[in-house]
Design a protein around this motif. Structure first.
Motif, PDB file in Angstrom:
ATOM      1  N   VAL A   1     -27.036  -1.455  29.901  1.00  0.00           N
ATOM      2  CA  VAL A   1     -26.389  -0.252  29.360  1.00  0.00           C
ATOM      3  C   VAL A   1     -27.366   0.487  28.447  1.00  0.00           C
ATOM      4  CG1 VAL A   1     -24.491   0.633  27.978  1.00  0.00           C
ATOM      5  CG2 VAL A   1     -24.116  -1.324  29.470  1.00  0.00           C
ATOM      6  N   ALA A   2     -27.983  -0.283  27.549  1.00  0.00           N
ATOM      7  CA  ALA A   2     -28.920   0.326  26.604  1.00  0.00           C
ATOM      8  C   ALA A   2     -30.133   0.882  27.339  1.00  0.00           C
ATOM      9  CB  ALA A   2     -29.361  -0.708  25.567  1.00  0.00           C
TER      10      ALA A   2
ATOM     11  N   LEU B   1     -32.159   7.479  30.760  1.00  0.00           N
ATOM     12  CA  LEU B   1     -31.543   8.761  31.108  1.00  0.00           C
ATOM     13  C   LEU B   1     -31.798   9.837  30.062  1.00  0.00           C
ATOM     14  CD1 LEU B   1     -28.054   8.012  32.712  1.00  0.00           C
ATOM     15  CD2 LEU B   1     -30.024   9.089  33.784  1.00  0.00           C
ATOM     16  N   TYR B   2     -31.774   9.444  28.769  1.00  0.00           N
ATOM     17  CA  TYR B   2     -31.817  10.472  27.730  1.00  0.00           C
ATOM     18  C   TYR B   2     -33.141  10.561  26.973  1.00  0.00           C
ATOM     19  CZ  TYR B   2     -26.864  10.879  28.551  1.00  0.00           C
ATOM     20  OH  TYR B   2     -25.657  11.096  29.146  1.00  0.00           O
TER      21      TYR B   2
ATOM     22  N   VAL C   1     -15.701   8.486  36.033  1.00  0.00           N
ATOM     23  CA  VAL C   1     -15.047   9.731  35.637  1.00  0.00           C
ATOM     24  C   VAL C   1     -14.519   9.581  34.216  1.00  0.00           C
ATOM     25  CG1 VAL C   1     -13.220  11.370  36.180  1.00  0.00           C
ATOM     26  CG2 VAL C   1     -14.420  10.177  38.026  1.00  0.00           C
ATOM     27  N   PHE C   2     -13.883   8.413  33.970  1.00  0.00           N
ATOM     28  CA  PHE C   2     -13.345   8.136  32.639  1.00  0.00           C
ATOM     29  C   PHE C   2     -14.461   8.214  31.596  1.00  0.00           C
ATOM     30  CE2 PHE C   2     -12.361   5.063  29.263  1.00  0.00           C
ATOM     31  CZ  PHE C   2     -11.184   5.623  28.798  1.00  0.00           C
ATOM     32  N   ALA C   3     -15.651   7.717  31.964  1.00  0.00           N
ATOM     33  CA  ALA C   3     -16.789   7.681  31.034  1.00  0.00           C
ATOM     34  C   ALA C   3     -17.476   9.026  30.924  1.00  0.00           C
ATOM     35  CB  ALA C   3     -17.790   6.623  31.477  1.00  0.00           C
ATOM     36  N   SER C   4     -17.015  10.015  31.709  1.00  0.00           N
ATOM     37  CA  SER C   4     -17.621  11.331  31.680  1.00  0.00           C
ATOM     38  C   SER C   4     -19.122  11.238  31.956  1.00  0.00           C
ATOM     39  CB  SER C   4     -17.349  11.998  30.322  1.00  0.00           C
ATOM     40  OG  SER C   4     -17.487  13.372  30.453  1.00  0.00           O
ATOM     41  N   TRP C   5     -19.509  10.301  32.829  1.00  0.00           N
ATOM     42  CA  TRP C   5     -20.890  10.126  33.290  1.00  0.00           C
ATOM     43  C   TRP C   5     -21.863   9.754  32.183  1.00  0.00           C
ATOM     44  CZ3 TRP C   5     -17.349  13.280  35.559  1.00  0.00           C
ATOM     45  CH2 TRP C   5     -17.176  13.141  36.936  1.00  0.00           C
ATOM     46  N   ARG C   6     -21.380   9.025  31.149  1.00  0.00           N
ATOM     47  CA  ARG C   6     -22.273   8.590  30.072  1.00  0.00           C
ATOM     48  C   ARG C   6     -22.269   7.068  29.984  1.00  0.00           C
ATOM     49  NH1 ARG C   6     -22.874  13.434  26.888  1.00  0.00           N
ATOM     50  NH2 ARG C   6     -24.051  12.311  25.315  1.00  0.00           N
ATOM     51  N   PRO C   7     -23.467   6.443  29.905  1.00  0.00           N
ATOM     52  CA  PRO C   7     -23.566   4.978  29.941  1.00  0.00           C
ATOM     53  C   PRO C   7     -22.763   4.284  28.837  1.00  0.00           C
ATOM     54  CG  PRO C   7     -25.726   5.952  30.228  1.00  0.00           C
ATOM     55  CD  PRO C   7     -24.792   7.073  29.906  1.00  0.00           C
ATOM     56  N   ALA C   8     -22.856   4.771  27.599  1.00  0.00           N
ATOM     57  CA  ALA C   8     -22.177   4.076  26.508  1.00  0.00           C
ATOM     58  C   ALA C   8     -20.666   4.112  26.713  1.00  0.00           C
ATOM     59  CB  ALA C   8     -22.549   4.719  25.179  1.00  0.00           C
ATOM     60  N   ARG C   9     -20.168   5.269  27.167  1.00  0.00           N
ATOM     61  CA  ARG C   9     -18.728   5.348  27.423  1.00  0.00           C
ATOM     62  C   ARG C   9     -18.337   4.504  28.627  1.00  0.00           C
ATOM     63  NH1 ARG C   9     -16.990  11.588  26.738  1.00  0.00           N
ATOM     64  NH2 ARG C   9     -18.315  12.027  24.947  1.00  0.00           N
ATOM     65  N   ALA C  10     -19.281   4.336  29.578  1.00  0.00           N
ATOM     66  CA  ALA C  10     -19.011   3.470  30.723  1.00  0.00           C
ATOM     67  C   ALA C  10     -18.780   2.049  30.240  1.00  0.00           C
ATOM     68  CB  ALA C  10     -20.166   3.513  31.716  1.00  0.00           C
ATOM     69  N   LEU C  11     -19.603   1.610  29.278  1.00  0.00           N
ATOM     70  CA  LEU C  11     -19.425   0.278  28.691  1.00  0.00           C
ATOM     71  C   LEU C  11     -18.062   0.184  28.029  1.00  0.00           C
ATOM     72  CD1 LEU C  11     -20.495  -2.488  27.716  1.00  0.00           C
ATOM     73  CD2 LEU C  11     -21.405  -1.315  25.716  1.00  0.00           C
TER      74      LEU C  11
END
Lengths: 350, 313
Positions: free
Chosen positions: B161-162, B168-169, B241-251
């Motif tokens: 995740v990290a 990505l960023y 989709v729930f994470a709005s395509w962001r890794p931290a929110r995916a976690l």
């Protein structure tokens, strides 16, 4: 290397595409059979013999093709309007459950057989419709993509069936096996061949193919559904009511999948279990694509799948090749078909 | 009321959350990577199945556990390459190709499994990953056993995740990947070939999916059986989709999801009179609810599902 769209894709190529696709899939699957240590030519010979070589084999192939035609149609009508209904499996299960559920109403036993059959088919179709209207509603109201929701609802539907056949609809005479109460005797579809499982559902499926073809080719609804799929913005400008058209498409698609389930229960099993469908719903997607979304073509594509599944069963007993080879071939033919359609539409330039 | 709280206070429950979340974290990161570069990958369900099968089979035929994970990743990348080949240079429908990959990869997995293990009434087992106690940290009361006594692939998933967020960023590669998902023409203008960028990224994402599948057979359980993925792949697609395509929110999404799953598993044993099927429906229903909540708010990559052809708009 680049690809250039053909201005006029030739008719011949379009017709040859599915044949080429199936041949390519058979070649790759043949390699897998050879790796497993059997002769692919012999294996395919045995598959054909198993599917066509006897009265029983032939009747089994047609019995197997019946739900596949209907789930294939369900996918084809939806995909044509760019409604990604991947929920055929769940809709089929709810349709299947509806027939014995209706049979539990006491008055059903006293109705004449044709009326019982029609009522059971109708509730089966309605049950399938409802399950597809939920994700369509979510798409129209909240903008939720229906691919994932229809996929997820498949699991919910099978769990719901499991809940019902272990609870309210459990057959008390089944020695504790989780199966539903049987459909009423008057709702059993008549047999087409003596001493086989082939039933009148095949005729219904064939009639549905023609009816869907007529709807799509000869009615305003068909034209609107096609326009909504090809270019929703242009269709809306031309006055096509997008929402209403999609709802009608969903009713048709879900209804066909539900009908597949009701017919399978009324024609073959007589009661519902959670292994009623060997993923007929998912196979329907392959069949629709192999048929290039043509409702008459669906019949041929469904026959191809049925031959593979029925033939592979008897082939695997003789050669000890896992019968999963049928699933592999059918899935591969979806991928090769996509490429074949592409090659029919584009030319390759260096 | 106290039974509900007792479950929440138990170490086992929270330990299970991370375990259940691991395949979801890996799968969700895989989908996220593919979609960030502009391609929907509905092959995930089949790729996870293949990873679960081939990882298990590698270990069953004498490989060690990490070799199993590696083979699963390579297998995933292989199917990812197939998906990429069809959807990127050829620009075929990403929906239908992805479903085709799922159907092919899962039936192929069952075929290979049956060939390798022809007759077995109960599936044969392997020795799975053991929990890896992190010295000192594992002695912290409550948090120790929950966070620092997991299997190694779980730590790997968290590191991923990290790593993915950093790539990505914070790197030029990540910028190119995100740009390819928003506007592939801009990537091309920078002198990077969006076709190869997409193919490579999809392969990397699919490798993560394969590892997610292998976690199930090599850490969470110890055997393979058909249909064991049970829609986890589709849930990952919803979680992105729930994470709005962001890794931290995916976690966060995967953990939240795993929390509900672990909780319902334990509720099943204490709550009487509620059919177990209703509990089992919960993960799927929750995924749909997550989609409804986020559908309008999520920021979709602008070029998602749009094939790129040079010279065409």
């Amino acid at each position: 290397m680049r690809f250039e769209r053909r201005d006029h894709p030739s008719r011949l190529l379009t017709v040859l595409a599915p044949i080429g696709a199936i041949l390519a899939a058979l070649v790759v699957a043949g390699l897998l059979i050879a790796i497993a240590g059997a002769n692919p030519i012999r294996a395919y010979g045995l598959i054909l013999k198993g599917a066509f070589g006897s009265r029983l084999g032939l009747s089994e192939t047609l019995t197997r093709a019946t739900p596949l035609i209907l789930t294939g149609l369900a996918a084809a009508v939806a995909f044509r309007a760019r409604l990604w209904n991947i929920g055929g499996e769940g809709q089929l299960y709810l349709g299947a459950l509806a027939a014995p559920a209706l049979g539990m109403i006491p008055i059903m036993a006293s109705l004449p057989a044709p009326i019982t059959i029609l009522l059971c088919l109708a509730v089966g179709a309605i049950a399938g419709m409802i399950l597809l209207l939920i994700p369509l509603g979510l798409r129209l109201r909240f903008g939720v993509d229906e691919v994932v929701t229809t996929l997820l609802l498949n699991f919910v539907a099978v769990l719901f069936v499991s809940l019902m056949i272990e609870g309210a609809m459990k057959d008390p005479l089944a020695f504790g096996w989780p199966q539903s109460v049987p459909v009423p005797d008057s709702a059993i579809l008549p047999k087409l061949m003596e001493r086989t499982r082939l039933h009148a559902g095949l005729l219904i499926a064939l009639a549905m193919s023609v009816a869907v073809w007529w709807l799509q080719a000869r009615t305003v609804f068909g034209m609107r559904a096609r326009a909504a799929g090809l270019n929703p913005r242009a269709a809306a400008f031309a006055g096509v009511p997008l929402g209403r058209t999609l709802i009608a498409v969903a009713c048709l698609s879900g209804g066909l999948a539900g009908l597949a389930g009701a017919i399978e229960v009324m024609g073959v099993k007589g009661y519902v279990t959670t292994d009623l469908s060997p993923s007929y719903g998912y196979s329907g997607i392959v069949i629709a694509m192999l048929a290039n979304l043509n409702p008459i073509g669906v019949i041929g594509a469904a026959l191809f799948s049925a031959v593979m599944f029925v033939g592979a069963d008897s082939m695997s007993r003789a050669l000890s090749i896992p019968s999963y080879i049928a699933d592999v071939t059918v899935a591969l033919s979806l991928l090769t078909m996509l490429v074949a359609i592409f090659l029919a539409q584009y030319r390759i330039r260096r | 009321m106290s039974v509900f709280l007792d479950i929440l206070a138990s170490v086992g429950m929270w330990e299970a959350v991370l375990r259940i979340a691991t395949p979801l974290i890996l799968g969700t990161l895989g989908v996220l990577l593919c979609e960030r570069v502009g391609v929907l990958n509905l092959g995930i369900e089949g790729i996870m199945t293949f990873g679960a099968m081939i990882g298990w089979l590698t270990v069953y035929s004498g490989g060690d556990l990490w070799t199993g994970m590696l083979v699963a990743a390579l297998g995933g990348a292989m199917f990812g390459f197939l998906h990429a080949l069809l959807t990127v240079p050829l620009g075929l429908s990403q929906h239908v190709t992805g479903l085709g990959i799922t159907l092919f990869a899962s039936s192929f997995s069952y075929y290979v499994f049956r060939l390798a293990v022809p007759t077995a009434s109960s599936p044969p087992t392997v020795e799975p990953f053991r929990p890896l106690e992190i010295p000192l940290f594992a002695d912290i009361p409550f948090l120790g056993p929950v966070l620092f006594n997991q299997t190694a692939p779980t730590y790997l998933a968290l590191v991923m995740v990290a790593l993915l967020a950093w790539v990505l960023y914070r790197t030029p590669l990540g910028l190119a990947i995100r740009m390819a998902g928003e506007n592939p023409h801009a990537v091309d203008a920078q002198g990077i070939d969006p076709i190869w960028l997409r193919i490579g990224t999809i392969m990397a994402g699919s490798a993560l999916m394969g590892m997610g599948g292998a976690f199930l057979t090599l850490a969470a359980f110890n055997s393979f059986f058909p249909t064991m993925i049970q829609g986890r792949g589709w849930i990952c697609v919803a979680l992105v989709v729930f994470a709005s395509w962001r890794p931290a929110r995916a976690l966060l999404g995967a953990l939240l999801f795993a929390f509900f799953d672990a909780y319902q598993l334990r509720l099943q044993t204490v709550v009487e009179g509620v059919p177990y099927q209703l509990f089992l429906m919960l993960p799927y229903v929750l995924s749909i609810v997550a989609l409804i909540l986020m559908a309008r708010r999520a920021r979709v990559p602008q070029a998602l599902m749009q094939p790129y052809r040079r010279g065409e708009r």
